[in-house]
Design a protein around this motif. Structure first.
Motif, PDB file in Angstrom:
ATOM      1  N   SER A   1      -5.356  29.183  54.435  1.00  0.00           N
ATOM      2  CA  SER A   1      -6.424  30.020  53.698  1.00  0.00           C
ATOM      3  C   SER A   1      -6.386  29.218  52.394  1.00  0.00           C
ATOM      4  O   SER A   1      -5.154  28.867  51.975  1.00  0.00           O
ATOM      5  CB  SER A   1      -6.144  31.554  53.720  1.00  0.00           C
TER       6      SER A   1
ATOM      7  N   TRP B   1     -10.892  20.173  57.196  1.00  0.00           N
ATOM      8  CA  TRP B   1      -9.378  20.434  57.555  1.00  0.00           C
ATOM      9  C   TRP B   1      -9.163  20.081  58.954  1.00  0.00           C
ATOM     10  O   TRP B   1     -10.142  20.173  59.661  1.00  0.00           O
ATOM     11  CB  TRP B   1      -9.243  22.018  57.364  1.00  0.00           C
TER      12      TRP B   1
ATOM     13  N   ARG C   1      -2.587  27.771  64.754  1.00  0.00           N
ATOM     14  CA  ARG C   1      -2.179  27.918  63.156  1.00  0.00           C
ATOM     15  C   ARG C   1      -3.448  28.187  62.439  1.00  0.00           C
ATOM     16  O   ARG C   1      -4.460  27.657  62.681  1.00  0.00           O
ATOM     17  CB  ARG C   1      -1.572  26.467  62.660  1.00  0.00           C
ATOM     18  N   GLU C   2      -3.265  28.946  61.280  1.00  0.00           N
ATOM     19  CA  GLU C   2      -4.320  29.140  60.396  1.00  0.00           C
ATOM     20  C   GLU C   2      -3.785  28.943  58.911  1.00  0.00           C
ATOM     21  O   GLU C   2      -2.648  28.996  58.902  1.00  0.00           O
ATOM     22  CB  GLU C   2      -4.868  30.697  60.565  1.00  0.00           C
TER      23      GLU C   2
ATOM     24  N   ASP D   1      -3.146  21.311  53.511  1.00  0.00           N
ATOM     25  CA  ASP D   1      -3.874  21.500  54.729  1.00  0.00           C
ATOM     26  C   ASP D   1      -5.641  21.252  54.722  1.00  0.00           C
ATOM     27  O   ASP D   1      -6.188  21.227  55.931  1.00  0.00           O
ATOM     28  CB  ASP D   1      -3.782  22.914  55.451  1.00  0.00           C
TER      29      ASP D   1
ATOM     30  N   VAL E   1     -10.440  31.613  55.082  1.00  0.00           N
ATOM     31  CA  VAL E   1      -9.523  31.474  56.184  1.00  0.00           C
ATOM     32  C   VAL E   1     -10.029  30.315  57.040  1.00  0.00           C
ATOM     33  O   VAL E   1     -11.097  30.634  57.598  1.00  0.00           O
ATOM     34  CB  VAL E   1      -8.942  32.720  57.012  1.00  0.00           C
ATOM     35  N   TYR E   2      -9.367  29.614  57.425  1.00  0.00           N
ATOM     36  CA  TYR E   2      -9.720  28.431  58.325  1.00  0.00           C
ATOM     37  C   TYR E   2      -8.483  28.128  59.461  1.00  0.00           C
ATOM     38  O   TYR E   2      -7.619  28.197  59.167  1.00  0.00           O
ATOM     39  CB  TYR E   2     -10.018  27.131  57.579  1.00  0.00           C
ATOM     40  N   ARG E   3      -9.329  27.537  60.726  1.00  0.00           N
ATOM     41  CA  ARG E   3      -8.602  27.261  61.762  1.00  0.00           C
ATOM     42  C   ARG E   3      -8.897  26.075  62.556  1.00  0.00           C
ATOM     43  O   ARG E   3     -10.198  25.565  62.236  1.00  0.00           O
ATOM     44  CB  ARG E   3      -8.197  28.281  62.771  1.00  0.00           C
TER      45      ARG E   3
END
Length: 276
Positions: free
Chosen positions: A55, A46, A52-53, A22, A86-88
């Motif tokens: 990490s 990303w 959705r998230e 991702d 954590v990324y979104r």
């Protein structure tokens, strides 16, 4: 190993588990005139579906990073422990990874003072750091981001410090040389008494030479077990200079959060094996 490889003072390991699809991690060499203090630039990017998230968990290098994240520029000291990001949605984080010891001439005080700390870049460079962050955030291409930050660093380039080059040679030996398994080996090779070596690393690197040696070996162990999950962990330990298996298990578990067997099993299942 080529001479160019020998010049590297940090590995390309540090992302734990099977690398998540991702996100993308790209690395870029610095301009030649900055390479004495800067190891590389890096960009994590990303793009996830709405709602959705994901990490990623990392085991830090013994380096200071200048990081642009969310429009803010920060100086990140050496991190002792693994951490999870954590990324979104869609985004990117850009960084300048300084060589171990390479940031002391900019900071002007012992690197141990900022180990484990994250400082706003304005604390070091004032309002000009905010201006740089704004320009870099607006840049559409990573090449422009690199151009901006390298110009910024050139304008503030510190006087040469011969100790930085010495520290770099020592750290490169810790990274590349399998014959070095103890701090005493470093002292013997570089003719530096152990206490002097400890003081040198506290000032220029921010952590001890023993910590650096252990971290680089654990980086490699985690990478091998993630890629070759069926490799006997005892063989991996021996290849990396761990002749006491209980010592390896203890070090690995403390740094990674799982035993070598549990970590390899999690990687085999393509699970996120650890978190901070």
């Amino acid at each position: 190993m080529s001479p160019d490889d020998r010049r590297s003072t940090t590995s390309e390991y540090g992302v734990l588990g099977v690398r998540d699809v991702d996100f993308t991690l790209d690395r870029f060499p610095p301009a030649r005139d900055l390479a004495s203090l800067v190891e590389r630039h890096w960009l994590v990017s990303w793009e996830l579906p709405a709602g959705r998230e994901a990490s990623v968990t990392l085991l830090p290098h013994p380096c200071v990073n200048l990081v642009l994240d969310g429009g803010r520029l920060a100086v990140s000291g050496v991190g002792r422990d693994r951490f999870t990001y954590v990324y979104r949605g869609a985004g990117r984080v850009f960084g300048v990874k300084f060589r171990p010891g390479g940031f002391l001439p900019f900071l002007g005080r012992p690197l141990a003072d900022i180990t484990g700390a994250v400082l706003p870049a304005e604390q070091l460079w004032g309002p000009s750091a905010s201006g740089l962050a704004t320009e870099m955030t607006a840049a559409a291409r990573v090449e422009r981001m690199i151009e901006l930050v390298e110009s910024f660093l050139r304008a503030r380039w510190p006087a040469e410090d011969p100790q930085v080059e010495l520290v770099g040679r020592i750290v490169a030996a810790l990274l590349h040389d399998r014959d070095i398994t103890r701090v005493e080996d470093v002292s013997d090779r570089f003719a530096i008494p152990p206490r002097t070596l400890q003081r040198l690393f506290a000032r220029y690197v921010g952590v001890s030479p023993k910590w650096v040696l252990r971290r680089y070996r654990l980086h490699e162990a985690a990478a091998v077990l993630a890629q070759e999950q069926d490799r006997p962990w005892a063989d991996v330990a021996a290849e990396l200079g761990y002749f006491d298996q209980s010592h390896f298990i203890r070090d690995f578990t403390a740094a990674i959060g799982l035993t070598p067997v549990a970590y390899a099993q999690a990687c085999r299942r393509r699970e996120a094996p650890v978190s901070a």
